[in-house]
Write a protein that holds these residues in place. Sequence first.
Motif, mmCIF file in Angstrom:
data_model
loop_
_atom_site.group_PDB
_atom_site.id
_atom_site.type_symbol
_atom_site.label_atom_id
_atom_site.label_comp_id
_atom_site.label_asym_id
_atom_site.label_seq_id
_atom_site.Cartn_x
_atom_site.Cartn_y
_atom_site.Cartn_z
ATOM 1 N N HIS A 107 66.615 27.537 -26.709
ATOM 2 C CA HIS A 107 65.539 27.680 -25.719
ATOM 3 C C HIS A 107 64.161 27.572 -26.365
ATOM 4 C CE1 HIS A 107 66.224 31.698 -27.351
ATOM 5 N NE2 HIS A 107 65.018 32.058 -26.943
ATOM 6 N N ARG A 108 64.125 27.570 -27.688
ATOM 7 C CA ARG A 108 62.847 27.419 -28.395
ATOM 8 C C ARG A 108 62.560 25.953 -28.755
ATOM 9 N NH1 ARG A 108 61.773 32.725 -29.463
ATOM 10 N NH2 ARG A 108 63.565 34.095 -29.842
ATOM 11 N N LEU A 109 63.515 25.070 -28.467
ATOM 12 C CA LEU A 109 63.365 23.654 -28.825
ATOM 13 C C LEU A 109 62.873 22.837 -27.630
ATOM 14 C CD1 LEU A 109 66.722 23.091 -30.787
ATOM 15 C CD2 LEU A 109 64.479 23.698 -31.723
ATOM 16 N N ALA A 119 63.721 35.204 -20.367
ATOM 17 C CA ALA A 119 62.759 35.598 -19.332
ATOM 18 C C ALA A 119 61.342 35.117 -19.628
ATOM 19 C CB ALA A 119 62.772 37.112 -19.154
ATOM 20 N N ASP A 120 61.004 35.003 -20.893
ATOM 21 C CA ASP A 120 59.656 34.577 -21.270
ATOM 22 C C ASP A 120 59.577 33.075 -21.543
ATOM 23 O OD1 ASP A 120 58.691 37.190 -21.132
ATOM 24 O OD2 ASP A 120 59.286 37.610 -23.195
ATOM 25 N N SER A 121 60.684 32.365 -21.317
ATOM 26 C CA SER A 121 60.706 30.928 -21.579
ATOM 27 C C SER A 121 60.341 30.144 -20.324
ATOM 28 C CB SER A 121 62.096 30.499 -22.067
ATOM 29 O OG SER A 121 62.196 29.091 -22.134
ATOM 30 N N LEU A 152 66.921 38.009 -15.333
ATOM 31 C CA LEU A 152 65.985 36.989 -14.860
ATOM 32 C C LEU A 152 65.499 37.258 -13.444
ATOM 33 C CD1 LEU A 152 67.794 33.780 -16.199
ATOM 34 C CD2 LEU A 152 65.857 34.991 -17.222
ATOM 35 N N GLN A 153 66.105 38.242 -12.778
ATOM 36 C CA GLN A 153 65.752 38.575 -11.398
ATOM 37 C C GLN A 153 65.886 37.355 -10.496
ATOM 38 O OE1 GLN A 153 61.972 40.645 -11.275
ATOM 39 N NE2 GLN A 153 62.636 42.209 -12.703
#
Length: 233
Positions: free
Chosen positions: A46-48, A108-110, A148-149
């Motif tokens: 998810h960081r890529l 959640a912050d992505s 993630l709600q």
Amino acid sequence: MLQTALSDFVSLIFPHTCLACQQPLARGETHICTGCRTQLPYTDYHRLSPTDNPLLRRFWGRVPVHYALSYLRFLRRGRVQHLLHQLKYQGQREVGSALGLMYGQELADSELVTGIDLIVPVPLHPRKLAKRGYNQSDSFAEGLAQSLQVPWSATGLHRTSYTVSQTRKTRAERWENVADVFGVSKPDTVQGQHVLVVDDVLTTGATLEACAIKLLDAGAAKVSIATIACADR
């Protein structure tokens, strides 16, 4: 104070153990101990960027997946294999929900998960569901949805026929085995939606590809994929 003391006493008599290594959990630890959390083989996909994501590349030219993510790398005889075995064959459904919660907190912050409308687990055939008693992907979906709600539906997809195990099959054989076994239960619930399809393990991706195609054919605006673990090809 009394409640804390009672909780400590119960934990001493019936200690909660780490789902990965089976060692007793320390106070403040939940589900997976700190040692295992630091040693699990995270993918960090998810960081890529999408072009650098090796998992997403598996679907290029096959189905237009918006993004593809997996929490952990599947390594034989390692902690991940043990966790998945606990989840699928030992009745430890909390493994899936715990990993879903943990992964969801990271995602959640992505920006990748912005706009997800619905989470749908890959379904089991009713015969296999009755035998196992639960769908291991449901608990992962539930954990992700909580972090993630985002709403999730255990019945968003269904299996139209029973299939034999995918183990030991080639990619072509896997695709032939699942190409037409999924259906969208209520197309109006996915039309115009960004649907996240989740499963326990991604190997060749044939099962998830088949699910994505059915969802897109039913009118989903976008389909993305997330799994607990992924195996190297």
